[in-house]
Structure formats: C-alpha cells, structure tokens
Design a protein around this motif. Structure first.
Motif, mmCIF file in Angstrom:
data_model
loop_
_atom_site.group_PDB
_atom_site.id
_atom_site.type_symbol
_atom_site.label_atom_id
_atom_site.label_comp_id
_atom_site.label_asym_id
_atom_site.label_seq_id
_atom_site.Cartn_x
_atom_site.Cartn_y
_atom_site.Cartn_z
ATOM 1 N N GLU A 189 8.849 7.793 5.738
ATOM 2 C CA GLU A 189 8.806 8.262 4.265
ATOM 3 C C GLU A 189 8.510 7.573 3.414
ATOM 4 N N GLY A 190 8.634 6.065 3.610
ATOM 5 C CA GLY A 190 8.410 5.190 2.568
ATOM 6 C C GLY A 190 9.192 4.015 2.768
ATOM 7 N N VAL A 191 9.337 3.204 1.857
ATOM 8 C CA VAL A 191 9.964 1.873 1.939
ATOM 9 C C VAL A 191 11.314 2.052 0.658
ATOM 10 N N LEU A 199 -4.134 2.541 7.810
ATOM 11 C CA LEU A 199 -5.711 2.794 7.240
ATOM 12 C C LEU A 199 -5.665 2.124 5.953
ATOM 13 N N PRO A 200 -4.510 2.337 4.887
ATOM 14 C CA PRO A 200 -4.926 1.544 3.874
ATOM 15 C C PRO A 200 -5.188 0.277 3.538
ATOM 16 N N PRO A 201 -4.421 -0.565 4.374
ATOM 17 C CA PRO A 201 -4.985 -1.959 4.335
ATOM 18 C C PRO A 201 -6.227 -2.480 4.962
ATOM 19 N N LEU A 260 0.814 -1.301 -0.046
ATOM 20 C CA LEU A 260 0.187 0.001 -0.200
ATOM 21 C C LEU A 260 0.994 1.012 -0.146
ATOM 22 N N THR A 261 0.733 2.118 -0.896
ATOM 23 C CA THR A 261 1.517 3.452 -1.209
ATOM 24 C C THR A 261 0.900 4.450 -2.069
ATOM 25 N N PRO A 262 1.162 5.764 -1.736
ATOM 26 C CA PRO A 262 0.675 6.857 -2.645
ATOM 27 C C PRO A 262 1.063 6.636 -4.047
ATOM 28 N N GLN A 263 1.966 5.725 -4.274
ATOM 29 C CA GLN A 263 2.585 5.747 -5.789
ATOM 30 C C GLN A 263 1.864 4.586 -6.400
ATOM 31 N N ALA A 265 1.883 -2.950 4.902
ATOM 32 C CA ALA A 265 1.769 -1.632 5.501
ATOM 33 C C ALA A 265 3.004 -0.891 5.667
ATOM 34 N N GLY A 266 3.241 0.361 4.993
ATOM 35 C CA GLY A 266 4.474 0.930 5.020
ATOM 36 C C GLY A 266 4.487 2.221 5.974
ATOM 37 N N ARG A 267 5.434 2.510 6.962
ATOM 38 C CA ARG A 267 5.578 3.410 7.568
ATOM 39 C C ARG A 267 6.642 4.565 7.217
ATOM 40 N N ILE A 274 -0.859 -0.647 -4.482
ATOM 41 C CA ILE A 274 -2.103 0.028 -4.512
ATOM 42 C C ILE A 274 -2.168 1.322 -3.655
ATOM 43 N N SER A 275 -2.479 2.086 -4.016
ATOM 44 C CA SER A 275 -2.852 3.456 -3.498
ATOM 45 C C SER A 275 -4.499 3.673 -3.323
ATOM 46 N N ILE A 276 -4.796 4.028 -2.052
ATOM 47 C CA ILE A 276 -6.325 4.118 -1.588
ATOM 48 C C ILE A 276 -6.852 5.399 -1.998
ATOM 49 N N GLY A 277 -6.086 6.349 -2.498
ATOM 50 C CA GLY A 277 -6.641 7.674 -2.994
ATOM 51 C C GLY A 277 -5.351 8.826 -2.970
ATOM 52 N N ASP A 278 -5.661 9.789 -3.543
ATOM 53 C CA ASP A 278 -4.732 10.890 -4.025
ATOM 54 C C ASP A 278 -4.720 11.836 -2.768
ATOM 55 N N TYR A 279 -4.253 11.488 -1.580
ATOM 56 C CA TYR A 279 -4.038 12.290 -0.427
ATOM 57 C C TYR A 279 -2.779 11.512 0.220
ATOM 58 N N VAL A 280 -2.292 12.261 1.178
ATOM 59 C CA VAL A 280 -1.228 11.697 2.049
ATOM 60 C C VAL A 280 -1.487 11.453 3.512
ATOM 61 N N LEU A 281 -1.351 10.188 3.944
ATOM 62 C CA LEU A 281 -1.594 9.914 5.540
ATOM 63 C C LEU A 281 -0.641 9.907 6.060
ATOM 64 N N SER A 282 -0.571 9.949 7.415
ATOM 65 C CA SER A 282 0.834 9.938 8.293
ATOM 66 C C SER A 282 1.081 8.255 8.459
ATOM 67 N N GLY A 283 0.056 7.889 8.650
ATOM 68 C CA GLY A 283 0.467 6.170 8.905
ATOM 69 C C GLY A 283 0.132 5.258 7.804
ATOM 70 N N GLY A 284 0.610 4.237 8.207
ATOM 71 C CA GLY A 284 0.654 3.105 6.924
ATOM 72 C C GLY A 284 -0.535 2.095 7.185
HETATM 73 N N1 4GX Z 1 -2.700 5.257 -0.226
HETATM 74 N N2 4GX Z 1 0.193 6.650 2.929
HETATM 75 C C1 4GX Z 1 2.004 4.924 3.473
HETATM 76 C C2 4GX Z 1 4.377 5.371 3.959
HETATM 77 C C3 4GX Z 1 4.843 4.604 2.574
HETATM 78 C C4 4GX Z 1 5.298 5.691 1.426
HETATM 79 C C5 4GX Z 1 5.623 5.000 0.358
HETATM 80 C C6 4GX Z 1 5.247 2.929 1.444
HETATM 81 C C7 4GX Z 1 5.532 3.713 0.253
HETATM 82 C C8 4GX Z 1 -1.271 6.059 1.537
HETATM 83 C C9 4GX Z 1 -2.245 6.057 0.367
HETATM 84 C C10 4GX Z 1 -0.559 6.766 2.135
HETATM 85 C C11 4GX Z 1 1.282 7.568 3.723
HETATM 86 C C12 4GX Z 1 0.453 5.446 3.586
HETATM 87 C C13 4GX Z 1 2.691 6.976 3.509
HETATM 88 N N3 4GX Z 1 4.989 3.454 2.458
HETATM 89 N N4 4GX Z 1 -0.989 4.459 1.251
HETATM 90 N N5 4GX Z 1 3.095 5.716 3.849
HETATM 91 N N6 4GX Z 1 -2.965 7.431 0.008
HETATM 92 O O1 4GX Z 1 -0.910 8.154 2.044
HETATM 93 O O2 4GX Z 1 -1.704 4.129 0.347
#
Ligand code: 4GX
Length: 229
Positions: A116-118, A142-144, A86-89, A112-114, A130-140
C-alpha cells in the motif's frame, strides 16, 4: 550516468533493459544500471520488509528500517547519488523533469515501493518524490523503469547526433506533426501532396502548422508553453 534501484524484484529489471537503446547505452558505458535487493535488508529470519498499518486498515506498509539500511548501504558505496522515491504522491514526472535529472545528476538512487506504500518516515530519507502519472499501478517497478528509460535517451551520446531529438514532441513543447512513409495511397488515404513537393521551406511550415493544430485540438494545456516561430 549511474542508476541504482532498490527493489524487492530485481529480476524484473533484466529484460526491459536487455535490448534496444538502453542496452547499447549500457554496453558503451554511457549508463550503468544496478539493482539492490531490499530483501537483503529485511528484518529477522523471515527478512521481513512490511507490516500491518498502525491504526488498522487493509494492506501492508513497508517498514522504514530495511529501506534506510538499503539506502545507507548503496550511498556508502556510491556517495553523491540523488535519492528519489517513486510514489503517486510525488511531483508529476514529465520531459522537463527528465531533462533536469539528466543534466544535474551523475547518479540516481531510485526506491521502488510495493504494497500500500511506505512508512511516512521514509520520505525523510530521500531528496525527491516523483510520480510517473495520475493512475495507480499494482507494483512499484515500472516507475523506476520509466524514469531510467526517459532520462537515458537524453544523455549525450545515447541517441547519436539525431537532430530530431530537438524537434520531437515535448522538447518543442508541441505534439509531433503527422508522419508518412510509403505507399503514397493506403486504403484510400493519400500522403499530403506538400510532402512530395520537394519544397523544404513549404514542408517545414506545413509541419509547424500541423503540430500547432494537433496540439490545440488534443492537448490545449500544452499551448501556453509552446515556443513561437
Ligand atoms: N507513480 N505505484 C508505488 C506503492 C507505493 C505507494 C506509496 C510508495 C508510496 C506510482 C505512480 C504507482 C503504485 C507505485 C503504488 N510506494 N508510483 N506503489 N503512478 O502508482 O509512481
């Protein structure tokens, strides 16, 4: 369907799934949700899972080894899981993506990534991003959870034999028509007379028109895909 989640915060998954539709799906054995604590695969005495980014910059990046070890441990115990990061990308999640996952996989492994990313090399360890939407969450976490909830209600038997599953928003490709219940008049707003008419064909046509009109006004992007009739 089996859901496995690799996360640094397994306890966060308890309460969202402890009541309602998902809880019943779990107790009836239609779904199983297992969390796997990434910390158990952390490195060294401190069970480290993140580190500073090469090239500098702010924030921390999740190291690949703990994630790889966690994925190997889970898939070793449960072969055949479809691995999702799960990632915004990632590919934007929607109802049809949920339906695809529900129909084509007996088990999902959600990472679930926490921070800045993986580390970029983690992408090579999964089948899909998979991204759950075009916004940035703080934690990882909620998407799963969103993915589990969306997929679970599409599994056969979870909602019972609700005819409305087919009529509802997004499955039909349209937004839902307006719903009304008692009272007939609320603060000056009256229930549309057609709904009190008892003419079911007329009601069906009215709802269809309302759904089309509402979709055209609010979500014109959905109109291209809406079925005719
Ligand atoms: N849809 N976030 C993940 C950390 C992260 C960043 C890059 C992996 C790669 C999100 C979203 C989301 C915030 C969860 C950054 N992990 N994930 N987290 N929107 O915003 O899926």
């Amino acid at each position: 369907m089996e859901f496995h989640v690799i996360t640094l915060f397994p306890e966060m998954f308890d309460s969202p799934f402890a009541s309602g539709i998902i809880a019943r799906a779990v107790t009836t054995g239609l779904v199983e949700i297992q969390t796997h604590n990434l910390r158990e695969h952390g490195l060294g005495n401190y069970r480290q899972v993140d580190d500073e980014p090469y090239g500098g910059g702010s924030g921390m990046v999740m190291r690949p080894e703990p994630i790889a070890a966690a994925i190997d441990a889970v898939t070793g115990q449960h072969p055949g899981l479809w691995r999702v990061l799960l990632t915004p990308q990632g590919e934007l999640f929607n109802q049809s993506a949920a339906a695809g996952l529900a129909a084509h996989h007996a088990g999902l492994l959600l990472v679930a990534g926490r921070y800045e990313g993986v580390d970029e090399r983690v992408r090579g360890l999964v089948d899909q991003e998979i991204s759950i939407g075009d916004y940035v969450l703080s934690g990882g976490e909620l998407p799963p959870m969103v993915l589990i909830e969306t997929v679970t209600r599409l599994l056969p038997g979870v909602l019972g034999n609700r005819a409305s599953l087919e009529e509802e928003s997004f499955s039909s490709g349209l937004l839902e028509y307006p719903h009304y219940t008692r009272p007939e008049v609320f603060r000056g707003g009256a229930v549309p007379p057609v709904l009190l008419s008892g003419d079911h064909e007329k009601i069906r046509r009215w709802r269809r028109e309302q759904a089309l009109e509402r979709t055209r006004k609010r979500r014109p992007d959905l109109m291209v895909k809406a079925p005719r009739g």
